[in-house]
Motif scaffolding. Structure first.
Motif, PDB file in Angstrom:
ATOM      1  N   VAL A  66       0.836  -1.208   0.000  1.00 56.63           N
ATOM      2  CA  VAL A  66       0.000   0.000   0.000  1.00 56.63           C
ATOM      3  C   VAL A  66       0.869   1.254   0.000  1.00 56.63           C
ATOM      4  CG1 VAL A  66      -1.672   1.332   1.343  1.00 56.63           C
ATOM      5  CG2 VAL A  66      -1.971  -1.133   1.069  1.00 56.63           C
ATOM      6  N   ARG A  67       1.909   1.270   0.800  1.00 51.17           N
ATOM      7  CA  ARG A  67       2.770   2.452   0.863  1.00 51.17           C
ATOM      8  C   ARG A  67       3.552   2.637  -0.440  1.00 51.17           C
ATOM      9  NH1 ARG A  67       2.663   4.708   5.810  1.00 51.17           N
ATOM     10  NH2 ARG A  67       2.077   3.421   7.613  1.00 51.17           N
ATOM     11  N   ARG A  68       3.986   1.549  -1.060  1.00 52.96           N
ATOM     12  CA  ARG A  68       4.694   1.648  -2.338  1.00 52.96           C
ATOM     13  C   ARG A  68       3.757   2.128  -3.449  1.00 52.96           C
ATOM     14  NH1 ARG A  68      10.347   1.101  -1.670  1.00 52.96           N
ATOM     15  NH2 ARG A  68      10.736  -0.484  -0.073  1.00 52.96           N
ATOM     16  N   VAL A  69       2.524   1.650  -3.430  1.00 55.05           N
ATOM     17  CA  VAL A  69       1.546   2.107  -4.424  1.00 55.05           C
ATOM     18  C   VAL A  69       1.265   3.592  -4.242  1.00 55.05           C
ATOM     19  CG1 VAL A  69      -0.886   1.937  -5.112  1.00 55.05           C
ATOM     20  CG2 VAL A  69       0.474  -0.133  -4.844  1.00 55.05           C
ATOM     21  N   ARG A  70       1.165   4.034  -2.995  1.00 51.50           N
ATOM     22  CA  ARG A  70       0.943   5.457  -2.753  1.00 51.50           C
ATOM     23  C   ARG A  70       2.080   6.295  -3.326  1.00 51.50           C
ATOM     24  NH1 ARG A  70       2.745   8.893   1.442  1.00 51.50           N
ATOM     25  NH2 ARG A  70       1.572  10.850   1.410  1.00 51.50           N
ATOM     26  N   LYS A  71       3.315   5.845  -3.129  1.00 49.42           N
ATOM     27  CA  LYS A  71       4.466   6.576  -3.675  1.00 49.42           C
ATOM     28  C   LYS A  71       4.414   6.580  -5.201  1.00 49.42           C
ATOM     29  CE  LYS A  71       8.561   8.596  -3.658  1.00 49.42           C
ATOM     30  NZ  LYS A  71       8.938   8.558  -5.079  1.00 49.42           N
ATOM     31  N   ALA A  72       4.063   5.440  -5.799  1.00 49.73           N
ATOM     32  CA  ALA A  72       3.958   5.368  -7.259  1.00 49.73           C
ATOM     33  C   ALA A  72       2.862   6.303  -7.771  1.00 49.73           C
ATOM     34  CB  ALA A  72       3.682   3.930  -7.687  1.00 49.73           C
ATOM     35  N   LEU A  73       1.759   6.405  -7.044  1.00 55.10           N
ATOM     36  CA  LEU A  73       0.689   7.324  -7.420  1.00 55.10           C
ATOM     37  C   LEU A  73       1.172   8.769  -7.359  1.00 55.10           C
ATOM     38  CD1 LEU A  73      -2.412   5.830  -5.575  1.00 55.10           C
ATOM     39  CD2 LEU A  73      -2.264   6.278  -8.037  1.00 55.10           C
ATOM     40  N   HIS A  74       1.896   9.093  -6.301  1.00 53.87           N
ATOM     41  CA  HIS A  74       2.421  10.457  -6.151  1.00 53.87           C
ATOM     42  C   HIS A  74       3.301  10.822  -7.346  1.00 53.87           C
ATOM     43  CE1 HIS A  74       4.041  14.044  -4.211  1.00 53.87           C
ATOM     44  NE2 HIS A  74       5.246  13.612  -4.520  1.00 53.87           N
ATOM     45  N   ASP A  75       4.182   9.922  -7.736  1.00 50.61           N
ATOM     46  CA  ASP A  75       5.071  10.197  -8.870  1.00 50.61           C
ATOM     47  C   ASP A  75       4.291  10.257 -10.174  1.00 50.61           C
ATOM     48  OD1 ASP A  75       7.152  10.203  -7.081  1.00 50.61           O
ATOM     49  OD2 ASP A  75       7.859   8.187  -7.574  1.00 50.61           O
ATOM     50  N   HIS A  76       3.309   9.382 -10.320  1.00 52.77           N
ATOM     51  CA  HIS A  76       2.487   9.358 -11.531  1.00 52.77           C
ATOM     52  C   HIS A  76       1.719  10.671 -11.705  1.00 52.77           C
ATOM     53  CE1 HIS A  76      -0.184   7.570 -14.604  1.00 52.77           C
ATOM     54  NE2 HIS A  76      -1.164   8.190 -13.983  1.00 52.77           N
ATOM     55  N   ASN A  77       1.238  11.235 -10.593  1.00 49.47           N
ATOM     56  CA  ASN A  77       0.376  12.423 -10.655  1.00 49.47           C
ATOM     57  C   ASN A  77       1.140  13.742 -10.601  1.00 49.47           C
ATOM     58  OD1 ASN A  77      -2.003  10.910 -10.744  1.00 49.47           O
ATOM     59  ND2 ASN A  77      -2.147  10.784  -8.512  1.00 49.47           N
ATOM     60  N   ARG A  78       2.436  13.682 -10.381  1.00 44.75           N
ATOM     61  CA  ARG A  78       3.217  14.892 -10.091  1.00 44.75           C
ATOM     62  C   ARG A  78       3.057  15.979 -11.146  1.00 44.75           C
ATOM     63  NH1 ARG A  78       9.071  13.405  -8.974  1.00 44.75           N
ATOM     64  NH2 ARG A  78       8.173  12.764  -6.979  1.00 44.75           N
ATOM     65  N   GLU A  79       3.084  15.633 -12.413  1.00 42.77           N
ATOM     66  CA  GLU A  79       3.028  16.617 -13.492  1.00 42.77           C
ATOM     67  C   GLU A  79       1.643  16.714 -14.125  1.00 42.77           C
ATOM     68  OE1 GLU A  79       5.543  18.537 -13.908  1.00 42.77           O
ATOM     69  OE2 GLU A  79       6.847  17.406 -12.544  1.00 42.77           O
ATOM     70  N   ARG A  80       0.638  16.139 -13.499  1.00 49.07           N
ATOM     71  CA  ARG A  80      -0.695  16.126 -14.083  1.00 49.07           C
ATOM     72  C   ARG A  80      -1.600  17.177 -13.446  1.00 49.07           C
ATOM     73  NH1 ARG A  80       1.127  11.072 -15.102  1.00 49.07           N
ATOM     74  NH2 ARG A  80       0.329  10.030 -16.971  1.00 49.07           N
ATOM     75  N   ARG A  81      -2.548  17.677 -14.240  1.00 48.29           N
ATOM     76  CA  ARG A  81      -3.561  18.582 -13.711  1.00 48.29           C
ATOM     77  C   ARG A  81      -4.407  17.826 -12.680  1.00 48.29           C
ATOM     78  NH1 ARG A  81      -4.956  18.557 -19.004  1.00 48.29           N
ATOM     79  NH2 ARG A  81      -7.028  17.844 -18.329  1.00 48.29           N
TER      80      ARG A  81
END
Length: 308
Positions: free
Chosen positions: A79-94
């Motif tokens: 869960v914590r790794r997925v959260r980090k991956a989500l953060h990186d995925h969304n970083r440059e998105r509106r």
């Protein structure tokens, strides 16, 4: 892999927020993004996603984990790794293009049927995933990319007993009504993702009481719809109904006599009634819909405002 014989397994359901509102391009982006963050999260947690039994949907999937995949690694590390991956995925998105997900996890008897997974744990985990409280949590905490819901048994056995890095008090107790019964579950959002206005604790209950008492004293709740503020006043009405019922059960007059009387009842109520806490949280988040109300107080016509 999961064969036709039943066994006790960890079951995880994942769903992407806002899939139904998107067009074909948005659907493709959500599906590919979800696959990427789940793949990365599993890989970094030391799990082999290719060995998982999966039942896919357009906006998510139900997963039955192999027996060798440890509960702690899934509930905590994954869960914590997925959260980090989500953060990186969304970083440059509106904001309207971000990928935001709900994850529910349970444990129980499951087998593969003719058209999918069979077992009460699959039904329960899927219903917890779709709980209104989980959807509301993402709505009132716009910084959050992920919300986690655990069944009561998993929370008590794993989190409450301090087998994970989670703090037990960081979870919110839920009562989720299903067709058969009311399920107890526990919801977690990382504390750093919580929105100050959408988060309810004992420290900001006085602010809720201030606003609610102003509406009660001004007679605004009885005039629901008269000011074009149906959302906020509707939330106030639901919360006040809970308070009145609670006071009646305590042998008190149903209507609070003052702001302090209201606050005292509210503080007692949210400690014992998770639904009332959710109503208070929603009302706290929806105060922005209440603007300026003109109403008679003590026979004198005055104006008062509700600040955002």
């Amino acid at each position: 892999m999961l064969d036709s014989d039943f066994s006790r397994r960890l079951v995880m359901a994942v769903d992407a927020e806002g899939y139904g509102r998107g067009d074909d391009l948005r659907h493709d982006s959500i599906q590919s993004g979800l696959a990427q963050v789940m793949d990365r999260g599993a890989r970094e947690a030391g799990l082999r996603r290719e060995t998982w039994a999966r039942q896919e949907a357009g906006d998510g999937e139900v997963i039955v984990l192999p027996e060798r995949e440890g509960e702690l690694r899934v509930i905590d590390d994954l869960v914590r790794r997925v959260r980090k991956a989500l953060h990186d995925h969304n970083r440059e998105r509106r904001d309207d293009a971000r990928l935001r997900i709900r994850i529910a996890i349970g444990h129980g008897v499951v087998k593969r049927g003719a058209m999918g997974f069979v077992g009460q744990v699959v039904v329960t985990t899927s219903r917890l995933l779709d709980a209104k409280a989980a959807r509301t949590a993402l709505k009132v905490n716009p910084r959050a990319d992920l919300v986690l819901i655990l069944t009561d048994r998993l929370y008590e056995d794993v989190v409450r007993q301090l087998h994970t890095s989670y703090q037990p008090e960081s979870f919110t107790r839920l009562e989720v009504a299903t067709k058969e019964r009311t399920e107890i579950a526990w919801m977690w959002i990382p504390s750093e993702d919580l929105d100050q206005k959408g988060t309810l604790d004992m420290d900001n209950l006085p602010e809720v009481a201030d606003t609610l008492w102003a509406l009660i004293a001004g007679g605004a709740i009885e005039r629901l719809g008269a000011y074009g503020t149906e959302t906020g006043l509707g939330g106030a009405r639901r919360l006040l109904a809970k308070i009145k019922k609670f006071r009646s059960e305590q042998g008190q007059p149903t209507t609070p006599e003052s702001r302090d009387d209201l606050l005292e009842s509210l503080e007692k109520l949210v400690r014992v009634d998770p639904t009332a806490k959710q109503f208070a949280q929603q009302f706290n988040a929806e105060q922005m819909t209440i603007n300026l109300i003109t109403a008679p107080i003590s026979g004198e016509e005055i104006n008062f405002g509700i600040r955002n």
